[in-house]
Design a protein around this motif. Sequence first.
Motif, PDB file in Angstrom:
ATOM      1  N   SER A 261       0.842  -1.190   0.000  1.00 18.59           N
ATOM      2  CA  SER A 261       0.000   0.000   0.000  1.00 18.59           C
ATOM      3  C   SER A 261       0.877   1.239   0.000  1.00 18.59           C
ATOM      4  O   SER A 261       2.057   1.195   0.333  1.00 18.59           O
ATOM      5  CB  SER A 261      -0.889  -0.008   1.238  1.00 18.59           C
ATOM      6  OG  SER A 261      -0.064  -0.027   2.373  1.00 18.59           O
ATOM      7  N   GLY A 262       0.293   2.339  -0.403  1.00 24.27           N
ATOM      8  CA  GLY A 262       0.963   3.634  -0.273  1.00 24.27           C
ATOM      9  C   GLY A 262       1.919   3.953  -1.399  1.00 24.27           C
ATOM     10  O   GLY A 262       2.239   3.127  -2.238  1.00 24.27           O
ATOM     11  N   GLU A 263       2.327   5.200  -1.367  1.00 19.18           N
ATOM     12  CA  GLU A 263       3.200   5.755  -2.384  1.00 19.18           C
ATOM     13  C   GLU A 263       4.628   5.796  -1.872  1.00 19.18           C
ATOM     14  O   GLU A 263       4.867   5.690  -0.676  1.00 19.18           O
ATOM     15  CB  GLU A 263       2.781   7.200  -2.658  1.00 19.18           C
ATOM     16  CG  GLU A 263       1.443   7.353  -3.282  1.00 19.18           C
ATOM     17  CD  GLU A 263       1.561   7.299  -4.784  1.00 19.18           C
ATOM     18  OE1 GLU A 263       2.109   8.242  -5.359  1.00 19.18           O
ATOM     19  OE2 GLU A 263       1.129   6.303  -5.374  1.00 19.18           O
TER      20      GLU A 263
ATOM     21  N   ARG B  10       4.714   2.297   4.955  1.00 17.83           N
ATOM     22  CA  ARG B  10       4.204   1.268   4.056  1.00 17.83           C
ATOM     23  C   ARG B  10       4.464  -0.135   4.590  1.00 17.83           C
ATOM     24  O   ARG B  10       4.117  -1.122   3.953  1.00 17.83           O
ATOM     25  CB  ARG B  10       4.883   1.397   2.688  1.00 17.83           C
ATOM     26  CG  ARG B  10       4.755   2.772   2.089  1.00 17.83           C
ATOM     27  CD  ARG B  10       5.552   2.899   0.808  1.00 17.83           C
ATOM     28  NE  ARG B  10       4.911   2.222  -0.306  1.00 17.83           N
ATOM     29  CZ  ARG B  10       5.494   2.024  -1.481  1.00 17.83           C
ATOM     30  NH1 ARG B  10       6.731   2.411  -1.686  1.00 17.83           N
ATOM     31  NH2 ARG B  10       4.860   1.419  -2.456  1.00 17.83           N
TER      32      ARG B  10
END
Lengths: 334, 329
Positions: free
Chosen positions: A285-287, A303
């Motif tokens: 997940s996440g950037e 993350r």
Amino acid sequence: MMTPQNAMLEVKDLTKNFVKRLDMAGKIAQRLGSNIREETVHAVDSVSFTIEKGEVVGLVGESGCGKSTLGRMIAGILPPTAGGISFKGVEFTAMTQEEGEAAALAIQMIFQDPFASLNPRMRVEDIIGEASVIHGMTDLKERSDYVGDMMERVGLGREYIRRYPHQFSGGQRQRIGIARALAVQPEFLVCDEAIAALDVSIQAQVINLFMDLREDLDLTYLFISHDLSVVEHISDRVVIMYLGRIVETAPTDELFDKPNHPYTTALLNEVPRLDQRGIEYEPVSGEIPSPLDPPPGCHFHPRCPHVTDRCTIEVPVLREIAPGRLSACHLNDQ
Amino acid sequence: MSGDGPTLSVCNLETHFFTRDGVAKAVDNVSFDVDKGEIMGLVGESGSGKSVTGFSILGLVDPPGEVVGGQVLFNGHDLVGLDDEQMQKLRGNRIAMIFQDPMMTLNPVLRVDTQMIETVLAHDKSISKNEARQRSRDALGQVGIPSPDERLKAYPHQFSGGMRQRVAIAIALLNKPDLIIADEPTTALDVTIQGQILYEAQKLCRETGTAMIWITHDLAVVAGLVDKICVMYAGRIVEQGAISDVLDNPVHPYTVGLLGSVPGHNTRGERLYQIPGMTPSLLNLPTGCAFQARCPRADEACTAEPNITQPLADRNIRCFHPHLQEAAE
């Protein structure tokens, strides 16, 4: 950290910051009490590792992790902000002028874009031969023969010597770039995404060329790539970077069989592989956070599935977890 | 809309580019079907005609290119020869396209909500602006963009590359299309972000029954994602079949070579198989099989045009000397 006997290259606490200076308007705004500040990118943050003679080290990371900046500092294109690089046991900064020049010649770089890295107005003969004449590897009379030999070594016909770069395909241009690097008889090659722009069948040809050159010329490589399958194929040892820091380094087999750092694990899970069919993707997940404003503590903690309170405060140290393996994760302390 | 047939059926499609140096057959006699909810991978190297195939389906081929033959049956209706107005009703509505560079889809000077609402209203005049905004918000949520309400008011430059690609996908989804053509949508993205996009794409096709054509050069990406695959070389489909069959038992020498040249776990320390030579220019193809100059199995027979044969169940190839022995073992 282990102390290698014949370290070709040693990087110690190497740091590179890029500062975005304020322009006139910004300075005035700052005087007037605005909270505009100079922005600093910690592109490479206190990185240390060694490369032994004859070794192929793969440097892997996603965009913005500082892998190219690190490669450029090693190749002498960018000056480091702090820390040192030693080549064959001598610090760059402690070298005499002759030693510095010799080191600069011995370390050559191959770039990603075979279209941007060749001067379109020079003939192949000049592109490949210019540096070697200046540095006395050959002279003007024998230049054509010398360049022809180099071209044959990288799999180009010597009859193309009078051509311009635009008359070649992408794969052939990359070979010209390799020949240009080889023409000054280097010992160490920094390949920055050197095959990323090529088609699959051409990629295989260039990878094979790199492996042949390694055997014939006894070369050492730092192979920078975002492509894990290429790195797994070509490297002896792998260094994984995330947001300017090394998170894990290990011999290739061990890293791919048993990754230690959660980021490495995530990265390996995400690599598309030919032997996986109809899989259910379970993405991380996440950037990737902005390197302008990296998270505190462990950079990966927002993350990470195993995050603890400690990860959000304390920066994990890169330390030995098994012979030859380093990892920077608090989980190893438990 | 007709009921049971495939969502898209491409028959003998031919797209030629009439250049000063001659006619380039960028798409040469290409046929395939895509069913509802199915993902098809269209794989090839640069210049193989995979993107032009996608553009031809949408009627986006610009001069000097022209679709000169064949049919593109979308839900049973032929799209070739439709005028601009009729095509515009379909594009962005029943058929959507996702490009490699999301900035080809997004207008940098308009906010995301403006662009999304415009897309909805362009095809459905009956709904209000508020409903359109609601639908845009849902689409952003669907592709996994956090806090979609705030993000609607952002400009494209305020998104990261992966997020921009998600917005582009959300726009493609707005009108619940029957078919999405995705042209290398993850090539410019990082591995972990690519994984997220693949996950969303897979989920959408399974849940909504949208058919998808995934155009890429990366065999490893399609291996986990698609149901069936077409391998293109120099404008022609050289091998097509179910993904596991083709990857496990490739029979066309080009597919065999391509798979052999992918580095990875099993090839460590070994030399990769390399296909000799380079992709031929479309203006200067040999007569017969376009792959003959690079093929280890080529002989005189290959100077004739290879027709589509079906040597194995559910497998179409164009080759006189396929690797059938190896496939049987």
